[in-house]
Write a protein that holds these residues in place. Structure first.
Motif, short mmCIF file in Angstrom:
data_model
loop_
_atom_site.label_atom_id
_atom_site.label_comp_id
_atom_site.label_asym_id
_atom_site.label_seq_id
_atom_site.Cartn_x
_atom_site.Cartn_y
_atom_site.Cartn_z
N THR A 148 -37.18 52.00 31.01
CA THR A 148 -36.05 52.73 31.60
C THR A 148 -35.00 51.76 32.11
O THR A 148 -33.80 51.92 31.85
CB THR A 148 -36.54 53.62 32.76
OG1 THR A 148 -37.51 54.54 32.27
CG2 THR A 148 -35.38 54.40 33.36
N GLU A 149 -35.44 50.73 32.82
CA GLU A 149 -34.52 49.72 33.34
C GLU A 149 -34.40 48.56 32.35
O GLU A 149 -35.19 48.43 31.41
CB GLU A 149 -35.02 49.22 34.70
CG GLU A 149 -35.08 50.33 35.75
CD GLU A 149 -35.44 49.78 37.12
OE1 GLU A 149 -35.63 48.55 37.25
OE2 GLU A 149 -35.53 50.59 38.06
N ASN A 150 -33.40 47.72 32.58
CA ASN A 150 -33.22 46.54 31.73
C ASN A 150 -34.37 45.56 31.94
O ASN A 150 -34.96 45.49 33.03
CB ASN A 150 -31.90 45.84 32.07
CG ASN A 150 -30.70 46.75 31.93
OD1 ASN A 150 -30.75 47.75 31.22
ND2 ASN A 150 -29.63 46.42 32.62
N LEU A 216 -26.22 48.15 39.67
CA LEU A 216 -26.64 47.64 40.97
C LEU A 216 -28.15 47.72 41.14
O LEU A 216 -28.74 47.00 41.95
CB LEU A 216 -25.95 48.43 42.10
CG LEU A 216 -24.42 48.35 42.15
CD1 LEU A 216 -23.89 49.26 43.24
CD2 LEU A 216 -23.97 46.91 42.38
N ARG A 217 -28.76 48.60 40.36
CA ARG A 217 -30.21 48.80 40.45
C ARG A 217 -30.99 47.89 39.52
O ARG A 217 -32.11 47.47 39.82
CB ARG A 217 -30.53 50.27 40.13
CG ARG A 217 -32.01 50.60 40.08
CD ARG A 217 -32.22 52.04 39.61
NE ARG A 217 -33.63 52.32 39.40
CZ ARG A 217 -34.45 52.78 40.33
NH1 ARG A 217 -34.00 53.02 41.55
NH2 ARG A 217 -35.72 53.01 40.04
N THR A 218 -30.39 47.58 38.37
CA THR A 218 -31.11 46.78 37.37
C THR A 218 -30.20 45.69 36.84
O THR A 218 -29.03 45.94 36.51
CB THR A 218 -31.60 47.68 36.21
OG1 THR A 218 -32.22 46.88 35.21
CG2 THR A 218 -30.45 48.47 35.60
N ARG A 219 -30.70 44.48 36.75
CA ARG A 219 -29.89 43.33 36.33
C ARG A 219 -29.65 43.36 34.83
O ARG A 219 -30.48 43.85 34.05
CB ARG A 219 -30.59 42.03 36.71
CG ARG A 219 -30.74 41.82 38.20
CD ARG A 219 -31.33 40.45 38.49
NE ARG A 219 -30.45 39.39 37.99
CZ ARG A 219 -30.74 38.09 38.11
NH1 ARG A 219 -31.86 37.70 38.67
NH2 ARG A 219 -29.90 37.18 37.64
N ARG A 220 -28.50 42.81 34.43
CA ARG A 220 -28.20 42.69 33.01
C ARG A 220 -29.14 41.67 32.36
O ARG A 220 -29.54 40.69 33.00
CB ARG A 220 -26.76 42.24 32.80
CG ARG A 220 -25.70 43.25 33.18
CD ARG A 220 -24.32 42.66 32.93
NE ARG A 220 -24.17 42.29 31.53
CZ ARG A 220 -23.34 41.33 31.10
NH1 ARG A 220 -22.63 40.63 31.96
NH2 ARG A 220 -23.24 41.06 29.82
N PRO A 221 -29.47 41.87 31.09
CA PRO A 221 -30.28 40.86 30.38
C PRO A 221 -29.54 39.53 30.30
O PRO A 221 -28.30 39.50 30.26
CB PRO A 221 -30.47 41.47 28.99
CG PRO A 221 -30.20 42.92 29.16
CD PRO A 221 -29.19 43.04 30.25
N ALA A 222 -30.29 38.47 30.26
CA ALA A 222 -29.67 37.14 30.16
C ALA A 222 -29.04 36.96 28.79
O ALA A 222 -29.51 37.52 27.79
CB ALA A 222 -30.73 36.07 30.40
N LEU A 223 -27.95 36.22 28.74
CA LEU A 223 -27.32 35.91 27.47
C LEU A 223 -28.21 34.95 26.67
O LEU A 223 -29.02 34.22 27.24
CB LEU A 223 -25.95 35.27 27.70
CG LEU A 223 -24.88 36.17 28.33
CD1 LEU A 223 -23.65 35.35 28.69
CD2 LEU A 223 -24.50 37.30 27.39
N ALA A 224 -28.05 34.98 25.36
CA ALA A 224 -28.86 34.12 24.49
C ALA A 224 -28.66 32.65 24.86
O ALA A 224 -27.53 32.21 25.10
CB ALA A 224 -28.49 34.36 23.03
N GLU A 225 -29.75 31.92 24.92
CA GLU A 225 -29.68 30.51 25.29
C GLU A 225 -28.90 29.68 24.27
O GLU A 225 -28.40 28.60 24.59
CB GLU A 225 -31.09 29.94 25.44
CG GLU A 225 -31.88 30.56 26.58
CD GLU A 225 -33.26 29.95 26.71
OE1 GLU A 225 -33.59 29.08 25.88
OE2 GLU A 225 -34.00 30.34 27.64
N SER A 226 -28.80 30.19 23.05
CA SER A 226 -28.10 29.44 22.00
C SER A 226 -26.58 29.47 22.15
O SER A 226 -25.88 28.72 21.48
CB SER A 226 -28.48 30.00 20.62
OG SER A 226 -28.22 31.39 20.57
#
Length: 326
Positions: A148-150, A216-226
């Motif tokens: 449900t959340e990121n 505000l409830r769930t953080r965005r996924p991290a950007l690709a390390e590449s």
């Protein structure tokens, strides 16, 4: 092959009925004083509701667990784009309004017929691309398990539903708004386009506000390390700008409409102007809503889409686009 056959049948049927829906169903009188006679039986509101429901169903199917449902969702998105293209090529071009639009209020108004051409061509290209993608997806058998959340690597189900619902509504809202702004005063179907355009605009604002609260409830996924540092900064900047512009567009539209003395439509309801008419207010807020924000938004949105495609097809970073797709 059977799926492919029925997909083609669906496209043909859609292309056949779209002009009739646009030219016959949307039919009412728009007065020059700002008053408007709604379509009998509130058909303009039903059209808006059909667009909204289709957008929500499309977003839901695109993120379903079943691969067949996701393929169906992609094909629905394709048909939505093709419907916009069909509306432009089979109805808008036949009205003669592009050749004889409402008198220009600013030099930028003269660019709107060309802008509509670009929107129609982009909708056609996007529709064909999504159609091919949906057909290819029909052969997949991998279930999509989403939280449900990121999570750290990709967006969750709620974020995806909000994202794709907004995207599908936006695809319809912008061309209709552009076309409505050049329809001459007194044209019988002019106000109906504003009913649909404003209704969808209100919903886009609600969806975006909901997504900001959800963020505000769930953080965005991290950007690709590449990604390179400059690409990370650009991606973040474009993301923030899109939120800002998409929020500002309906807000400035509402303020401009009120200063113009016109109501704001939301399905069958009409919100009367909240303050006295003002020519100065109309011009100032109209400058932002009709000229500055849309063109800047087109550039930003184009950068967002091209960046995603570049990461996926050129840089070969499949995880970049899979954060929101698949």
């Amino acid at each position: 092959m059977n799926n492919l056959k029925w997909t083609y049948v669906g496209v043909v049927v859609l292309l056949a009925i779209e002009p009739a829906l646009a030219s016959e169903a949307i039919n009412l009188s728009a007065g020059n004083d700002g008053s408007a006679t709604r379509i009998e039986n509130d058909l303009d509101s039903w059209i808006a509701l059909a667009i909204v429901v289709t957008s929500l169903v499309t977003a839901w199917c695109m993120n379903a667990v079943s691969p067949k449902a996701r393929s169906f969702g992609t094909i629905l998105a394709s048909l939505g784009c093709l419907a916009v293209a069909a509306w432009f090529f089979l109805f808008v071009l036949g009205t003669g309004i592009l050749e004889n639009p409402k008198p220009n209020q600013t030099p930028l108004d003269s660019a709107k017929p060309t802008l509509l051409w670009l929107q129609g061509l982009i909708a056609l290209a996007a529709g064909l691309f999504l159609l091919l993608l949906g057909i290819r997806q029909s052969g997949e058998d991998k279930a999509l398990e989403l939280k449900t959340e990121n999570d750290p690597e990709r967006y969750g189900r709620v974020s995806r539903l909000l994202h794709w619902s907004t995207a599908m509504l936006f695809i319809t809202m912008i061309p209709m708004g552009t076309f409505a702004s050049i329809i001459p005063e007194g044209t019988d179907y002019r106000n109906a386009y504003y009913v649909v355009h404003k209704t969808i605009g209100v919903l886009v604002f609600v969806l975006l506000a909901t997504r900001l609260i959800w963020n505000l409830r769930t953080r965005r996924p991290a950007l690709a390390e590449s990604l390179k540092p400059v690409e990370r900064k650009l991606a973040h900047g474009v993301h923030v700008a899109l939120y800002g512009f998409l929020i500002a567009l309906p807000v400035t539209g509402f303020v401009m409409t009120s200063f113009h003395g016109y109501p704001t439509f939301f399905f069958i309801w009409e919100l009367p102007p909240l303050w006295a008419p003002s020519d100065t207010g109309t011009v100032v807020w109209g400058l932002f809503h009709k000229y500055l924000l849309p063109y800047v938004l087109y550039i930003t949105l184009g950068a967002h889409i091209l960046g995603a495609l570049k990461h996926h097809y050129i840089d070969k970073h499949p995880q970049a686009i899979k954060r929101m797709v698949g």
